[in-house]
Design an enzyme around this catalytic site. Sequence first.
Site, PDB file in Angstrom:
ATOM      1  N   GLY A  11     -54.664  -1.068  18.263  1.00  0.00           N
ATOM      2  CA  GLY A  11     -55.796  -1.991  18.327  1.00  0.00           C
ATOM      3  C   GLY A  11     -56.081  -2.645  16.988  1.00  0.00           C
ATOM      4  N   GLN A  12     -57.108  -3.490  16.957  1.00  0.00           N
ATOM      5  CA  GLN A  12     -57.456  -4.214  15.730  1.00  0.00           C
ATOM      6  C   GLN A  12     -57.708  -3.265  14.567  1.00  0.00           C
ATOM      7  OE1 GLN A  12     -59.992  -7.983  16.217  1.00  0.00           O
ATOM      8  NE2 GLN A  12     -60.737  -6.691  17.874  1.00  0.00           N
ATOM      9  N   LEU A  13     -58.628  -2.326  14.769  1.00  0.00           N
ATOM     10  CA  LEU A  13     -59.003  -1.416  13.698  1.00  0.00           C
ATOM     11  C   LEU A  13     -57.856  -0.472  13.346  1.00  0.00           C
ATOM     12  CD1 LEU A  13     -61.148  -0.326  11.770  1.00  0.00           C
ATOM     13  CD2 LEU A  13     -61.954   1.158  13.629  1.00  0.00           C
ATOM     14  N   THR A  64     -62.568  -1.681  25.857  1.00  0.00           N
ATOM     15  CA  THR A  64     -63.470  -2.706  25.306  1.00  0.00           C
ATOM     16  C   THR A  64     -63.599  -3.960  26.175  1.00  0.00           C
ATOM     17  OG1 THR A  64     -61.656  -3.609  23.974  1.00  0.00           O
ATOM     18  CG2 THR A  64     -63.081  -1.961  22.934  1.00  0.00           C
ATOM     19  N   THR A 103     -70.334   1.412  19.107  1.00  0.00           N
ATOM     20  CA  THR A 103     -70.710   0.010  19.301  1.00  0.00           C
ATOM     21  C   THR A 103     -72.216  -0.234  19.316  1.00  0.00           C
ATOM     22  OG1 THR A 103     -70.577  -1.818  20.938  1.00  0.00           O
ATOM     23  CG2 THR A 103     -70.587   0.414  21.793  1.00  0.00           C
ATOM     24  N   TYR A 127     -69.879  -0.420  29.815  1.00  0.00           N
ATOM     25  CA  TYR A 127     -69.252  -0.232  28.501  1.00  0.00           C
ATOM     26  C   TYR A 127     -70.194   0.508  27.552  1.00  0.00           C
ATOM     27  CZ  TYR A 127     -67.712  -1.504  23.781  1.00  0.00           C
ATOM     28  OH  TYR A 127     -67.350  -1.466  22.460  1.00  0.00           O
ATOM     29  N   TRP A 152     -69.333  -6.965  16.870  1.00  0.00           N
ATOM     30  CA  TRP A 152     -68.630  -8.248  16.784  1.00  0.00           C
ATOM     31  C   TRP A 152     -67.340  -8.134  15.945  1.00  0.00           C
ATOM     32  CZ3 TRP A 152     -72.462 -12.950  16.275  1.00  0.00           C
ATOM     33  CH2 TRP A 152     -73.513 -12.804  17.186  1.00  0.00           C
TER      34      TRP A 152
END
Length: 290
Positions: A11-13, A64, A103, A127, A152
Amino acid sequence: MTKVLVIGSEGQLGQDIKSSHTVINNCNFHFTSIESLNVTDQQAIKNTIEADNYDYIINCTAYTAVDKAEEETILANEINHIALKIIGEVSASTNSKVIHVSTDYVFDGKQHRPYIESDDTCPNSVYGKTKLQGEQELLNSNSNSIIVRTSWLYSIYGNNFVKTMIRLGTEREQLGVIFDQVGTPTFSNDLANVILHIINCDIDQSIPFSSGIYHYSNEGVCSWYDFTLAIHQLNNISCKVLPIETKDYPTAAPRPHYSVLNKGKIKDIYKIQIPYWKDSLKKCIKELNS
């Protein structure tokens, strides 16, 4: 040598942690992906954590797809909730410290001041509810856990709002973007470096691992409309962006209207300075364009 397990490195992180992890010396990182560790498989989680004597576990994995979660409730619950129960229980038995990313959706967004960690949670989506349940399971099962709530999130990796607005801005002459939802963008690379900083501080004993919930985003406040204008400006995109209300863009899952996070706790305890969101956006755009 210190050993760190990163769950969800695709994933992004996870990818940002992978690209930055060498800032910690004498530390062996093991990265898992959905192929090597499917977190819906409880036995696989147990086997992976018990396979080595990990000092730290970073959990970046999450379901997500906020709107799809309203239909795929079982899958969202397995990834965001049940997996955290297993991670917490097994990590406690191996004496591993856990850092988990959560989140702003654990709040309903009806407040008008930045949320602090002790504010009452009230998620209004599947979520958000499953992420909150995951937080609770982890804290209940492993007292050596840190939860970092963020908002975000965007990165040079994967699919995210920044990349979508760049693409739509080049494809269309006009674009409507919501202006009555307010929060703060978070550059994933900044968050990755903070997570690594927390571990490094514990390793060198400058700041002990301080369990609990923390909030982290970049500094400042904006709407999705403001965010889009900044993205287009930095990319010299001439698409006309029109402000629209949430009611004009209905979604399956409700979004928080206000999700600004107060970062005072993490700044005080871990002695960090947090970049302003526009400065971090400039860095991201520069990397995307290089």
